[in-house]
Design a protein around this motif. Structure first.
Motif, PDB file in Angstrom:
ATOM      1  N   LEU A 156       3.632  42.999 -20.839  1.00  9.90           N
ATOM      2  CA  LEU A 156       3.927  44.179 -20.490  1.00  9.90           C
ATOM      3  C   LEU A 156       3.038  44.758 -19.494  1.00  9.90           C
ATOM      4  O   LEU A 156       3.309  45.212 -18.541  1.00  9.90           O
ATOM      5  CB  LEU A 156       4.034  45.221 -21.819  1.00  9.90           C
ATOM      6  CG  LEU A 156       5.316  44.677 -22.811  1.00  9.90           C
ATOM      7  CD1 LEU A 156       5.067  45.674 -24.158  1.00  9.90           C
ATOM      8  CD2 LEU A 156       6.515  44.891 -22.182  1.00  9.90           C
ATOM      9  N   ALA A 157       1.732  44.486 -19.708  1.00 13.24           N
ATOM     10  CA  ALA A 157       0.650  44.855 -18.931  1.00 13.24           C
ATOM     11  C   ALA A 157       1.012  44.347 -17.497  1.00 13.24           C
ATOM     12  O   ALA A 157       0.707  44.771 -16.460  1.00 13.24           O
ATOM     13  CB  ALA A 157      -0.783  44.596 -19.289  1.00 13.24           C
ATOM     14  N   GLY A 158       1.343  43.039 -17.592  1.00 11.80           N
ATOM     15  CA  GLY A 158       1.525  42.275 -16.394  1.00 11.80           C
ATOM     16  C   GLY A 158       2.725  42.933 -15.438  1.00 11.80           C
ATOM     17  O   GLY A 158       2.663  43.253 -14.188  1.00 11.80           O
ATOM     18  N   ILE A 159       3.962  43.218 -16.112  1.00 10.93           N
ATOM     19  CA  ILE A 159       4.993  44.115 -15.642  1.00 10.93           C
ATOM     20  C   ILE A 159       4.604  45.262 -14.975  1.00 10.93           C
ATOM     21  O   ILE A 159       4.833  45.540 -13.795  1.00 10.93           O
ATOM     22  CB  ILE A 159       6.094  44.123 -16.749  1.00 10.93           C
ATOM     23  CG1 ILE A 159       6.712  43.000 -17.059  1.00 10.93           C
ATOM     24  CG2 ILE A 159       7.132  45.207 -16.160  1.00 10.93           C
ATOM     25  CD1 ILE A 159       7.899  42.511 -16.113  1.00 10.93           C
ATOM     26  N   ALA A 160       3.971  46.127 -15.491  1.00  7.55           N
ATOM     27  CA  ALA A 160       3.048  47.398 -15.217  1.00  7.55           C
ATOM     28  C   ALA A 160       2.251  46.989 -13.933  1.00  7.55           C
ATOM     29  O   ALA A 160       2.050  47.936 -12.716  1.00  7.55           O
ATOM     30  CB  ALA A 160       2.371  48.086 -16.112  1.00  7.55           C
ATOM     31  N   ARG A 169      -0.422  28.187  -7.328  1.00 12.68           N
ATOM     32  CA  ARG A 169       0.741  28.494  -6.611  1.00 12.68           C
ATOM     33  C   ARG A 169       2.028  28.413  -7.528  1.00 12.68           C
ATOM     34  O   ARG A 169       2.174  27.335  -7.981  1.00 12.68           O
ATOM     35  CB  ARG A 169       1.046  27.971  -5.461  1.00 12.68           C
ATOM     36  CG  ARG A 169       0.357  28.178  -4.210  1.00 12.68           C
ATOM     37  CD  ARG A 169       0.594  27.430  -2.837  1.00 12.68           C
ATOM     38  NE  ARG A 169       0.966  25.970  -2.803  1.00 12.68           N
ATOM     39  CZ  ARG A 169      -0.097  25.224  -2.580  1.00 12.68           C
ATOM     40  NH1 ARG A 169      -1.141  25.397  -1.814  1.00 12.68           N
ATOM     41  NH2 ARG A 169       0.346  23.850  -2.790  1.00 12.68           N
ATOM     42  N   PHE A 170       2.739  29.541  -7.866  1.00  8.80           N
ATOM     43  CA  PHE A 170       3.816  29.504  -8.697  1.00  8.80           C
ATOM     44  C   PHE A 170       5.090  29.332  -7.979  1.00  8.80           C
ATOM     45  O   PHE A 170       5.526  30.453  -7.228  1.00  8.80           O
ATOM     46  CB  PHE A 170       4.039  30.647  -9.698  1.00  8.80           C
ATOM     47  CG  PHE A 170       5.000  30.545 -10.781  1.00  8.80           C
ATOM     48  CD1 PHE A 170       4.712  29.712 -11.662  1.00  8.80           C
ATOM     49  CD2 PHE A 170       6.315  30.891 -10.653  1.00  8.80           C
ATOM     50  CE1 PHE A 170       5.820  29.510 -12.743  1.00  8.80           C
ATOM     51  CE2 PHE A 170       7.212  31.132 -11.380  1.00  8.80           C
ATOM     52  CZ  PHE A 170       7.098  30.070 -12.517  1.00  8.80           C
ATOM     53  N   PRO A 171       6.033  28.152  -8.115  1.00 10.18           N
ATOM     54  CA  PRO A 171       7.081  28.052  -7.382  1.00 10.18           C
ATOM     55  C   PRO A 171       8.153  28.899  -8.067  1.00 10.18           C
ATOM     56  O   PRO A 171       8.389  28.743  -9.243  1.00 10.18           O
ATOM     57  CB  PRO A 171       7.399  26.472  -7.543  1.00 10.18           C
ATOM     58  CG  PRO A 171       6.233  25.895  -8.231  1.00 10.18           C
ATOM     59  CD  PRO A 171       5.347  26.855  -8.928  1.00 10.18           C
ATOM     60  N   SER A 172       8.813  29.663  -7.236  1.00  6.33           N
ATOM     61  CA  SER A 172      10.055  30.612  -7.671  1.00  6.33           C
ATOM     62  C   SER A 172      11.298  30.527  -7.020  1.00  6.33           C
ATOM     63  O   SER A 172      11.173  30.334  -5.851  1.00  6.33           O
ATOM     64  CB  SER A 172       9.419  32.027  -7.881  1.00  6.33           C
ATOM     65  OG  SER A 172      10.528  32.947  -8.357  1.00  6.33           O
ATOM     66  N   THR A 173      12.145  30.569  -7.869  1.00  4.17           N
ATOM     67  CA  THR A 173      13.572  30.473  -7.221  1.00  4.17           C
ATOM     68  C   THR A 173      13.740  31.913  -6.334  1.00  4.17           C
ATOM     69  O   THR A 173      13.107  32.847  -6.781  1.00  4.17           O
ATOM     70  CB  THR A 173      14.706  30.091  -8.035  1.00  4.17           C
ATOM     71  OG1 THR A 173      14.614  30.854  -9.132  1.00  4.17           O
ATOM     72  CG2 THR A 173      14.790  28.690  -8.413  1.00  4.17           C
ATOM     73  N   HIS A 233       8.078  34.713 -15.746  1.00  2.00           N
ATOM     74  CA  HIS A 233       6.917  33.744 -15.500  1.00  2.00           C
ATOM     75  C   HIS A 233       5.804  34.950 -14.997  1.00  2.00           C
ATOM     76  O   HIS A 233       4.521  34.566 -15.523  1.00  2.00           O
ATOM     77  CB  HIS A 233       7.112  32.799 -14.566  1.00  2.00           C
ATOM     78  CG  HIS A 233       7.882  31.395 -15.563  1.00  2.00           C
ATOM     79  ND1 HIS A 233       7.022  30.446 -16.302  1.00  2.00           N
ATOM     80  CD2 HIS A 233       8.967  31.209 -15.617  1.00  2.00           C
ATOM     81  CE1 HIS A 233       8.008  29.828 -16.794  1.00  2.00           C
ATOM     82  NE2 HIS A 233       9.211  29.883 -16.458  1.00  2.00           N
ATOM     83  N   VAL A 234       6.069  35.534 -13.864  1.00  2.15           N
ATOM     84  CA  VAL A 234       4.792  35.849 -13.137  1.00  2.15           C
ATOM     85  C   VAL A 234       3.804  36.958 -13.992  1.00  2.15           C
ATOM     86  O   VAL A 234       2.860  37.162 -13.702  1.00  2.15           O
ATOM     87  CB  VAL A 234       5.372  36.395 -11.763  1.00  2.15           C
ATOM     88  CG1 VAL A 234       4.280  37.142 -11.155  1.00  2.15           C
ATOM     89  CG2 VAL A 234       5.898  35.366 -11.133  1.00  2.15           C
TER      90      VAL A 234
END
Ligand code: PHE
Ligand code: FE
Length: 278
Positions: free
Chosen positions: A52-56, A103-107, A131-132
């Protein structure tokens, strides 16, 4: 080549493409909005505080599918990670190489409106919402990089299927114990409405204490909710348990039989769920 869209959708050697953010249609942003609202509502008291902290921190909201360029400014400052756009699942070696370089590969594509509840392959909602946010957490960020390095090694040792199970039962479907009760940090769970409820509330699945060797012996299901979840006490536990050289572990595992997804062993340690949710 002159057209500005000429590189869009054409993978480079590392499979990266450009997220054509301006190209998303209103209906596609609407799918994101629906998914975001549905999850935000149930995740307040189910997702791990770090998620939740990451989303914020990333200012990921319901409004629009996030622009990777904007997310990268925040992510890079927080932990030095970057999102790179890819067309879909990439070969294992490419995937690990990206993780090893933070590096995070994202669609980029988003599921259709009739796929809100289930989609087999990862889409931008799973990759970015799922994920992020955890990559903002310094310990988890280091774990993901170490996993990438370990993946390259496991490939060379013919033990990738073992390490893939670790990813599955932690990064994708992990639960964490908190003072307030069990919480979800796995991206496969937080991006699924049904499993976000089932993983914490159902009596059906086993919830076992994190055990590295047990996890690397356990098969998993890709077509249904999990029969077993593994619970960590914190991200330090994850990072510390995976720090040693896995070469002898892989050798030892060759002498142990694999386990079915729903198996329960005499020395498994079930984690109490009763009274776990406040
Ligand atoms: N230490 C592991 C190895 O030697 C690498 C690893 C780190 C794997 C973190 C998974 C997670 O293979
Ligand atoms: Fe995933």
């Amino acid at each position: 080549m002159d057209g500005s869209t000429s590189t869009v959708g054409k993978p480079a050697a590392d499979y990266t493409i450009t997220q054509d953010w301006a190209g998303y249609r209103p209906e596609q942003h609407a799918v994101w909005r629906t998914l975001f609202h549905r999850q935000a509502e149930i995740l307040v008291d189910r997702a791990a505080p770090e998620f939740l902290a990451g989303i914020a921190a990333l200012s990921v909201t319901a409004d629009v599918i996030p622009d990777f360029r904007r997310l990268n400014e925040v992510l890079d400052r927080a932990t030095g990670w970057r999102i790179v756009a890819v067309p879909g699942l990439v070969p294992d070696a490419i995937f690990f190489e990206h993780l090893a370089q933070r590096r995070f590969p994202s669609t980029c594509f988003i599921r259709r409106p009739d796929q809100l509840d289930y989609i087999q392959e990862p889409d931008v909602f799973h990759d970015i919402f799922g994920h992020v946010p955890m990559l903002v957490n310094p310990v988890f960020a280091d774990y993901m990089q170490a996993y990438g390095q370990g993946g390259l090694k496991a490939l060379g040792l013919g033990s990738l299927h073992r390490l893939a199970r670790l990813y599955w039962y932690t990064v994708e479907f992990g639960l964490v114990r908190t003072p307030a009760g069990l919480r979800i940090y796995g991206s496969g769970i937080v991006s699924s409405h049904a499993e976000s409820i089932y993983a914490l509330d159902s009596d059906r699945p086993h919830r076992l204490g994190f055990d590295l060797m047990r996890i690397m012996r356990t098969n998993y299901r890709i077509d249904d909710v999990q029969e077993t979840y593994f619970v960590i006490d914190g991200y330090d536990q994850l990072f510390d348990a995976t720090r040693p050289d896995f070469t002898p572990y892989y050798a030892a595992l060759q002498r142990l039989p694999d386990l079915k997804p729903g198996a329960l062993l005499a020395d498994d340690v079930p984690v109490a769920r009763a009274g776990a949710r406040s």
